[in-house]
Design a protein around this motif. Structure first.
Motif, PDB file in Angstrom:
ATOM      1  N   VAL A  58     -53.008 -43.498 -17.527  1.00 37.21           N
ATOM      2  CA  VAL A  58     -52.869 -42.071 -17.230  1.00 37.21           C
ATOM      3  C   VAL A  58     -51.782 -41.794 -16.200  1.00 37.21           C
ATOM      4  O   VAL A  58     -50.869 -40.993 -16.449  1.00 37.21           O
ATOM      5  N   HIS A  59     -51.839 -42.428 -15.059  1.00 38.53           N
ATOM      6  CA  HIS A  59     -51.023 -42.024 -13.905  1.00 38.53           C
ATOM      7  C   HIS A  59     -49.537 -41.966 -14.212  1.00 38.53           C
ATOM      8  O   HIS A  59     -48.861 -40.968 -13.915  1.00 38.53           O
ATOM      9  N   GLU A  60     -48.999 -43.005 -14.802  1.00 37.62           N
ATOM     10  CA  GLU A  60     -47.563 -43.046 -15.069  1.00 37.62           C
ATOM     11  C   GLU A  60     -47.147 -42.104 -16.202  1.00 37.62           C
ATOM     12  O   GLU A  60     -45.957 -41.862 -16.399  1.00 37.62           O
ATOM     13  N   ARG A  61     -48.112 -41.574 -16.940  1.00 38.18           N
ATOM     14  CA  ARG A  61     -47.800 -40.716 -18.074  1.00 38.18           C
ATOM     15  C   ARG A  61     -47.988 -39.238 -17.758  1.00 38.18           C
ATOM     16  O   ARG A  61     -47.873 -38.390 -18.640  1.00 38.18           O
ATOM     17  N   LEU A  62     -48.271 -38.926 -16.499  1.00 38.08           N
ATOM     18  CA  LEU A  62     -48.482 -37.533 -16.106  1.00 38.08           C
ATOM     19  C   LEU A  62     -47.185 -36.730 -16.197  1.00 38.08           C
ATOM     20  O   LEU A  62     -46.085 -37.268 -16.101  1.00 38.08           O
TER      21      LEU A  62
ATOM     22  N   PRO B 151     -45.678 -33.373 -14.199  1.00 41.02           N
ATOM     23  CA  PRO B 151     -44.472 -34.170 -13.969  1.00 41.02           C
ATOM     24  C   PRO B 151     -44.807 -35.621 -13.624  1.00 41.02           C
ATOM     25  O   PRO B 151     -45.883 -35.905 -13.104  1.00 41.02           O
ATOM     26  N   ALA B 152     -43.855 -36.492 -13.927  1.00 40.04           N
ATOM     27  CA  ALA B 152     -44.056 -37.910 -13.667  1.00 40.04           C
ATOM     28  C   ALA B 152     -44.105 -38.173 -12.173  1.00 40.04           C
ATOM     29  O   ALA B 152     -43.418 -37.508 -11.386  1.00 40.04           O
ATOM     30  N   PRO B 153     -44.935 -39.115 -11.748  1.00 43.82           N
ATOM     31  CA  PRO B 153     -44.956 -39.483 -10.327  1.00 43.82           C
ATOM     32  C   PRO B 153     -43.576 -39.944  -9.869  1.00 43.82           C
ATOM     33  O   PRO B 153     -42.812 -40.528 -10.638  1.00 43.82           O
ATOM     34  N   VAL B 154     -43.270 -39.679  -8.611  1.00 39.83           N
ATOM     35  CA  VAL B 154     -42.008 -40.098  -8.012  1.00 39.83           C
ATOM     36  C   VAL B 154     -42.308 -41.235  -7.037  1.00 39.83           C
ATOM     37  O   VAL B 154     -43.126 -41.076  -6.133  1.00 39.83           O
ATOM     38  N   SER B 155     -41.675 -42.372  -7.264  1.00 37.11           N
ATOM     39  CA  SER B 155     -41.936 -43.566  -6.456  1.00 37.11           C
ATOM     40  C   SER B 155     -43.427 -43.878  -6.416  1.00 37.11           C
ATOM     41  O   SER B 155     -43.984 -44.253  -5.378  1.00 37.11           O
ATOM     42  N   GLY B 156     -44.074 -43.703  -7.574  1.00 37.12           N
ATOM     43  CA  GLY B 156     -45.488 -44.030  -7.691  1.00 37.12           C
ATOM     44  C   GLY B 156     -46.449 -42.998  -7.153  1.00 37.12           C
ATOM     45  O   GLY B 156     -47.655 -43.228  -7.158  1.00 37.12           O
ATOM     46  N   MET B 157     -45.932 -41.833  -6.726  1.00 37.43           N
ATOM     47  CA  MET B 157     -46.788 -40.822  -6.120  1.00 37.43           C
ATOM     48  C   MET B 157     -46.690 -39.487  -6.854  1.00 37.43           C
ATOM     49  O   MET B 157     -45.599 -38.965  -7.085  1.00 37.43           O
ATOM     50  N   GLY B 158     -47.856 -38.946  -7.219  1.00 37.34           N
ATOM     51  CA  GLY B 158     -47.923 -37.586  -7.697  1.00 37.34           C
ATOM     52  C   GLY B 158     -48.025 -36.636  -6.519  1.00 37.34           C
ATOM     53  O   GLY B 158     -47.976 -37.058  -5.360  1.00 37.34           O
ATOM     54  N   ARG B 159     -48.222 -35.346  -6.798  1.00 34.59           N
ATOM     55  CA  ARG B 159     -48.282 -34.389  -5.692  1.00 34.59           C
ATOM     56  C   ARG B 159     -49.172 -33.204  -6.053  1.00 34.59           C
ATOM     57  O   ARG B 159     -49.376 -32.902  -7.237  1.00 34.59           O
ATOM     58  N   ARG B 160     -49.682 -32.551  -5.033  1.00 38.14           N
ATOM     59  CA  ARG B 160     -50.495 -31.356  -5.237  1.00 38.14           C
ATOM     60  C   ARG B 160     -49.669 -30.266  -5.905  1.00 38.14           C
ATOM     61  O   ARG B 160     -48.523 -30.023  -5.514  1.00 38.14           O
TER      62      ARG B 160
ATOM     63  N   LEU C   4     -52.668 -37.307 -24.656  1.00 33.40           N
ATOM     64  CA  LEU C   4     -51.397 -37.887 -24.188  1.00 33.40           C
ATOM     65  C   LEU C   4     -50.410 -38.174 -25.317  1.00 33.40           C
ATOM     66  O   LEU C   4     -49.235 -38.447 -25.053  1.00 33.40           O
ATOM     67  N   ARG C   5     -50.858 -38.095 -26.551  1.00 34.49           N
ATOM     68  CA  ARG C   5     -50.027 -38.500 -27.694  1.00 34.49           C
ATOM     69  C   ARG C   5     -48.779 -37.626 -27.820  1.00 34.49           C
ATOM     70  O   ARG C   5     -48.808 -36.427 -27.558  1.00 34.49           O
TER      71      ARG C   5
END
Length: 226
Positions: free
Chosen positions: A147-151, A153-162, A83-84
């Motif tokens: 991890v989640h917030e640093r993905l 593409p970034a999650p939108v409104s707290g949600m990632g997607r397939r 993630l660095r």
């Protein structure tokens, strides 16, 4: 098999006495907080040595304390390396995975642990890759802050997607797996067809061998292997 461990620049042997760096401890702290560790354990490396945090996790999940300490030192060093910023390592690891998928065109991509993060980002970065089934095992994709917030593409409104090229996404986690936090990803990702829990092993519920031996994984793969 897509191999990218050499890109993370983690020494092969890590003694259990190795303490995470400040950067790595930030990830450990977020993980311990999500596990429900008391503040004295989760607040940081200067007030709580790694062995104390590992002992708490081992008691929480009925694991061997020494093995847990070594695991934390290695796992979070790898996560931090991936993630660095700048993201050269991240991009190179993603490309290793994408290249393997493009070369072999598998019907099933099995992604375990940090590998699920790399595969998720690789498939998003290459939407033209078609994957009939993405099977994530023991995944930390939903781990808040670490991890989640640093993905990407970034999650939108707290949600990632397939990823667009994935037809079906199945996630499986052992409820006792300390890395798969939270075990069910559907609350944080759109497009998961099945979000299952199953036993991967009592001594090491995060080990990929335990997942691959589990009846839950066998059941999920039955349709795709017949």
């Amino acid at each position: 098999m897509a191999y990218y461990a050499h890109l993370l620049r983690v020494p092969v042997a890590q003694g259990p006495a190795d303490e995470p760096t400040a950067e790595e401890w930030e990830l450990v702290r977020a993980w311990l907080t999500e596990l429900g560790a008391p503040p004295t354990v989760a607040q940081g490396r200067l007030t709580c040595p790694l062995r104390h945090a590992a002992d708490w996790v081992a008691r929480r999940f009925s694991l061997d304390g020494r093995v847990t300490q070594a695991f934390i030192a290695v796992f979070f060093r790898e996560v931090a390396a991936y993630l660095r910023e700048p993201g050269d390592v991240r991009e190179s690891a993603r490309e290793e995975v994408a290249t393997a998928i493009a070369a072999h065109a598998p019907n099933i991509v099995v992604a375990h642990s940090l590998g699920s993060v790399v595969a998720y980002e690789a498939l998003h970065a290459h939407p033209g890759l078609r994957v009939p089934l993405l099977l994530t095992l023991g995944s930390p994709l939903g781990l808040p802050f670490a991890v989640h917030e640093r993905l990407r593409p970034a999650p939108v409104s707290g949600m990632g997607r397939r990823p667009a090229g994935v037809e079906t996404w199945v996630n499986i986690a052992d409820p006792g797996d300390p890395v798969a936090i939270p075990p069910r990803l559907a609350r944080r990702f759109h497009g998961i067809a099945q979000d299952l829990t199953g036993t991967a092993g009592h001594l090491n519920p995060h080990a990929v061998a335990g997942y691959l031996r589990s009846a839950t994984v066998a059941g999920a793969l039955t349709f795709w292997l017949t």
